[in-house]
Motif scaffolding. Structure first.
Motif, PDB file in Angstrom:
ATOM      1  N   VAL A 282     -34.473  12.126  26.352  1.00 49.70           N
ATOM      2  CA  VAL A 282     -34.982  12.585  27.662  1.00 49.70           C
ATOM      3  C   VAL A 282     -36.491  12.798  27.561  1.00 49.70           C
ATOM      4  N   CYS A 283     -36.986  13.049  26.354  1.00 46.24           N
ATOM      5  CA  CYS A 283     -38.429  13.232  26.139  1.00 46.24           C
ATOM      6  C   CYS A 283     -39.053  11.892  25.755  1.00 46.24           C
ATOM      7  N   PRO A 284     -40.104  11.478  26.469  1.00 52.06           N
ATOM      8  CA  PRO A 284     -40.745  10.200  26.131  1.00 52.06           C
ATOM      9  C   PRO A 284     -41.178  10.132  24.668  1.00 52.06           C
ATOM     10  N   LEU A 307     -27.234  19.088  25.167  1.00 55.73           N
ATOM     11  CA  LEU A 307     -27.800  18.952  26.506  1.00 55.73           C
ATOM     12  C   LEU A 307     -27.120  19.898  27.496  1.00 55.73           C
ATOM     13  N   LEU A 308     -26.875  21.125  27.037  1.00 54.53           N
ATOM     14  CA  LEU A 308     -26.554  22.235  27.930  1.00 54.53           C
ATOM     15  C   LEU A 308     -25.249  22.105  28.699  1.00 54.53           C
ATOM     16  N   ARG A 369     -28.783  18.767  37.999  1.00 54.64           N
ATOM     17  CA  ARG A 369     -29.397  19.234  39.241  1.00 54.64           C
ATOM     18  C   ARG A 369     -30.065  20.593  39.071  1.00 54.64           C
ATOM     19  N   HIS A 370     -29.482  21.447  38.231  1.00 52.85           N
ATOM     20  CA  HIS A 370     -30.106  22.761  38.023  1.00 52.85           C
ATOM     21  C   HIS A 370     -31.408  22.643  37.222  1.00 52.85           C
ATOM     22  N   TYR A 371     -31.354  21.927  36.105  1.00 50.59           N
ATOM     23  CA  TYR A 371     -32.520  21.902  35.216  1.00 50.59           C
ATOM     24  C   TYR A 371     -33.559  20.880  35.647  1.00 50.59           C
ATOM     25  N   GLY A 372     -33.083  19.758  36.233  1.00 47.03           N
ATOM     26  CA  GLY A 372     -34.002  18.665  36.532  1.00 47.03           C
ATOM     27  C   GLY A 372     -34.452  18.023  35.231  1.00 47.03           C
ATOM     28  N   ALA A 373     -35.037  16.848  35.323  1.00 42.35           N
ATOM     29  CA  ALA A 373     -35.501  16.143  34.125  1.00 42.35           C
ATOM     30  C   ALA A 373     -36.494  17.021  33.362  1.00 42.35           C
ATOM     31  N   ARG A 374     -37.322  17.740  34.111  1.00 45.17           N
ATOM     32  CA  ARG A 374     -38.349  18.581  33.489  1.00 45.17           C
ATOM     33  C   ARG A 374     -37.716  19.690  32.647  1.00 45.17           C
ATOM     34  N   GLY A 375     -36.695  20.312  33.183  1.00 45.48           N
ATOM     35  CA  GLY A 375     -36.022  21.392  32.465  1.00 45.48           C
ATOM     36  C   GLY A 375     -35.306  20.879  31.211  1.00 45.48           C
ATOM     37  N   LEU A 376     -34.713  19.701  31.320  1.00 50.36           N
ATOM     38  CA  LEU A 376     -34.013  19.135  30.159  1.00 50.36           C
ATOM     39  C   LEU A 376     -35.004  18.802  29.058  1.00 50.36           C
ATOM     40  N   ARG A 377     -36.146  18.255  29.449  1.00 51.19           N
ATOM     41  CA  ARG A 377     -37.182  17.951  28.441  1.00 51.19           C
ATOM     42  C   ARG A 377     -37.657  19.238  27.765  1.00 51.19           C
ATOM     43  N   ALA A 378     -37.840  20.288  28.551  1.00 46.90           N
ATOM     44  CA  ALA A 378     -38.322  21.564  28.003  1.00 46.90           C
ATOM     45  C   ALA A 378     -37.327  22.111  26.976  1.00 46.90           C
ATOM     46  N   HIS A 379     -36.045  21.967  27.281  1.00 51.32           N
ATOM     47  CA  HIS A 379     -34.976  22.443  26.393  1.00 51.32           C
ATOM     48  C   HIS A 379     -35.092  21.763  25.017  1.00 51.32           C
ATOM     49  N   ILE A 380     -35.187  20.435  25.016  1.00 51.29           N
ATOM     50  CA  ILE A 380     -35.256  19.682  23.755  1.00 51.29           C
ATOM     51  C   ILE A 380     -36.562  20.005  23.014  1.00 51.29           C
ATOM     52  N   ARG A 381     -37.670  19.991  23.749  1.00 54.18           N
ATOM     53  CA  ARG A 381     -38.989  20.207  23.126  1.00 54.18           C
ATOM     54  C   ARG A 381     -39.082  21.556  22.450  1.00 54.18           C
ATOM     55  N   HIS A 382     -38.553  22.562  23.123  1.00 55.33           N
ATOM     56  CA  HIS A 382     -38.599  23.917  22.596  1.00 55.33           C
ATOM     57  C   HIS A 382     -37.930  23.970  21.223  1.00 55.33           C
ATOM     58  N   HIS A 383     -36.752  23.361  21.120  1.00 57.92           N
ATOM     59  CA  HIS A 383     -36.021  23.400  19.853  1.00 57.92           C
ATOM     60  C   HIS A 383     -36.702  22.582  18.765  1.00 57.92           C
ATOM     61  N   VAL A 384     -37.241  21.434  19.147  1.00 58.01           N
ATOM     62  CA  VAL A 384     -37.905  20.593  18.145  1.00 58.01           C
ATOM     63  C   VAL A 384     -39.132  21.338  17.593  1.00 58.01           C
ATOM     64  N   GLU A 385     -39.856  22.020  18.465  1.00 60.20           N
ATOM     65  CA  GLU A 385     -41.028  22.788  18.011  1.00 60.20           C
ATOM     66  C   GLU A 385     -40.616  23.930  17.083  1.00 60.20           C
ATOM     67  N   LEU A 386     -39.536  24.617  17.442  1.00 60.16           N
ATOM     68  CA  LEU A 386     -39.079  25.722  16.596  1.00 60.16           C
ATOM     69  C   LEU A 386     -38.649  25.214  15.222  1.00 60.16           C
TER      70      LEU A 386
END
Ligand code: PLP
Length: 478
Positions: A282-284, A307-308, A369-386
């Motif tokens: 989901v993240c480019p 993916l939640l 629909r709740h998270y949107g593409a932006r929210g899904l990307r944020a979810h993955i990115r947050h974990h990869v950074e941690l």
């Protein structure tokens, strides 16, 4: 005439429903205060329960109370923010509610005709997901293929191997029997479900070739080509290859493009198992995970891992739906209907092993629909950074070392003092109840695995985990 069963009236259902949702919300709220794993002896749960089912129905309040008394103490809390074991099994508010609605509707979507919404919403959401992940066009329903939701990646692999088996034998092997004739290839790091699928597909477990891996634990395409050539020379018929994008042990990524080229040249079915890692595209910045997928015949990734979307929700795509449907379709008289005969609809019973199917797409639809593409990307990115933060700390610690390169949100490491120290480290960490890690063997050595991925996991949980790890590592060195 006997009395009807004591069903809940709509008002009673509403009241109990609110209480049940309240109970779940309360559980999620206090999750962090609980030890991550259960500390009960085998048989403890059954010993808490009466030997016989009640003769007369009980109060709902008594049932809810027993959740706290019997169930919660005997859970591994997969949604705990300090759960770093296995791979995550994400749940989220929207997904939980989507499943509730699915249960409330209670439809059985085996055919388009048995609930058009169940089928069309699924097709549509899987096209959305294919776009979100930037999968090849052939996997979309408006191409030659399409997606379906399976209960698990294991089921997807089985469907892929069955279709591969049929394609390799002119769609006649069900009548002929194929045991011992066809060979399947996967790396030595492949998931156990591949061997299970080979067995269940009737090929014979001995027909699975474990192809050697390189220093990064990824399948070696040259070794694959030699294994295929050796089998052909011995009179076998090579049939399929399963490549893994993100192995379960260490998150290694097989070179799908090179493997796909071998498959094209040899006429083999390529299934790509991206159960955990696939959703990261989901993240480019993680789209390299898709490299070579246009050479794949089938692909699976699990929104129910990272993916939640709470279990079960595995997205399985094929590039040629005709091969899958021809393999799995059996049409008895009692399922005949005009829509099926018109050829204008999808009947998902032909895309999976069981006949019946629940309305799984609702929870994924709610999530997207709740998270949107932006929210899904944020979810993955947050974990990869941690995970990156943690990998840096581990690499810099004098008593620890990385056991493999970090893969997305998975960090594999070990104690420098050897296998015994690594095992002692894991036991010490998990005994604390403050966090949960699991283990594997990488390059033959005992290895701790830490997968960041909880929906509620924040930086502070990872910092706290690091404190525990550093202290335990020093104590073990002692
Ligand atoms: C988790 C995992 C599986 C199995 O997934 P299920 O959905 O539980 O069947 C298969 N392959 C890989 C690489 C995995 O990580």
């Amino acid at each position: 005439m006997s009395e009807p069963a004591p069903h809940l009236s709509p008002q009673e259902f509403r009241r109990r429903g609110y209480a049940a949702v309240d109970w779940v919300a309360g559980y999620l709220e206090r999750l962090e205060t609980l030890p991550v794993t259960a500390d009960v002896e085998p048989g403890w749960v059954r010993a808490q329960l009466p030997g016989q089912a009640p003769e007369d129905g009980e109060d709902f309040a008594a049932v809810l109370a027993d959740l706290d008394r019997v169930v919660v103490p005997a859970l591994m809390h997969w949604q705990h923010p300090a759960f770093f074991g296995y791979f995550p099994a994400n749940a989220s508010g929207p997904a939980i509610l989507g499943d509730l609605v699915s249960a409330g509707l209670g439809v059985q979507g085996m055919l388009w005709a048995t609930s058009p919404a169940c089928t069309e919403l699924e097709t549509h959401v899987l096209d959305w997901l294919a776009d979100l992940l930037d999968l090849p066009r052939a996997f979309r329903s408006d191409g030659t293929g399409g997606g379906v939701l399976q209960d698990s990646a294991s089921s997807g692999t089985l469907c892929a191997l069955l279709a591969a088996r049929e394609r390799a034998t002119g769609f006649a092997s069900t009548d002929e029997g194929v045991r011992g004739l066809l060979t399947v290839y996967a790396s030595s790091e492949t998931h156990s479900s591949i061997e299970k699928a080979v067995r269940v597909a009737g090929l014979g477990a001995a027909q699975l070739r474990h192809v050697p891996v390189d220093a990064r634990l990824a399948l070696r395409p040259d070794a694959l080509a030699s294994a295929i050539a050796a089998d052909r020379a011995a009179g076998a018929t090579p049939c399929a290859v399963v490549a893994t994008v993100g192995t379960t042990s260490t998150g290694a990524v097989d070179p799908v493009r090179a493997v796909g080229e071998v498959c094209r040249g040899e006429g083999l079915w390529l299934h790509v198992d991206a159960a955990w890692a696939g959703v990261a595209s989901v993240c480019p910045e993680h789209r390299a995970l898709n490299d070579g997928l246009e050479l794949a015949d089938s692909y699976a990734t699990n929104p129910h891992k990272w993916l939640l979307t709470n279990f079960d929700c595995s997205a399985f795509y094929v590039a040629d739906r005709a091969a899958l449907v021809t393999t799995l379709s059996v049409l008895p008289e009692y399922l005949r209907n005009a829509a099926t005969e018109s050829g204008k609809v999808v009947d998902y019973r032909d895309w999976q092993i069981p006949l019946g199917r629940r309305f799984r797409a609702l929870k994924l639809w709610f999530v997207v629909r709740h998270y949107g593409a932006r929210g899904l990307r944020a979810h993955i990115r947050h974990h990869v950074e941690l995970a990156a933060l943690l990998a840096e700390r581990i690499a810099a610690d004098p008593s620890l070392e990385l056991a493999a390169e970090r893969s997305l949100a998975l960090v594999c490491f070990r104690h420098r003092d050897g296998d015994e120290a690594s095992e002692a480290l894991l036991n010490r960490l998990n005994a604390s109840g403050a966090l949960l890690l699991t283990h594997t063997r990488a390059h033959g050595r005992y290895t701790l695995r830490l997968a960041v991925g909880g929906a509620g996991t924040q930086r502070r949980h990872v910092e706290a985990a690091w404190e525990h790890i550093a202290a335990a590592a020093a104590a073990v060195s002692g």
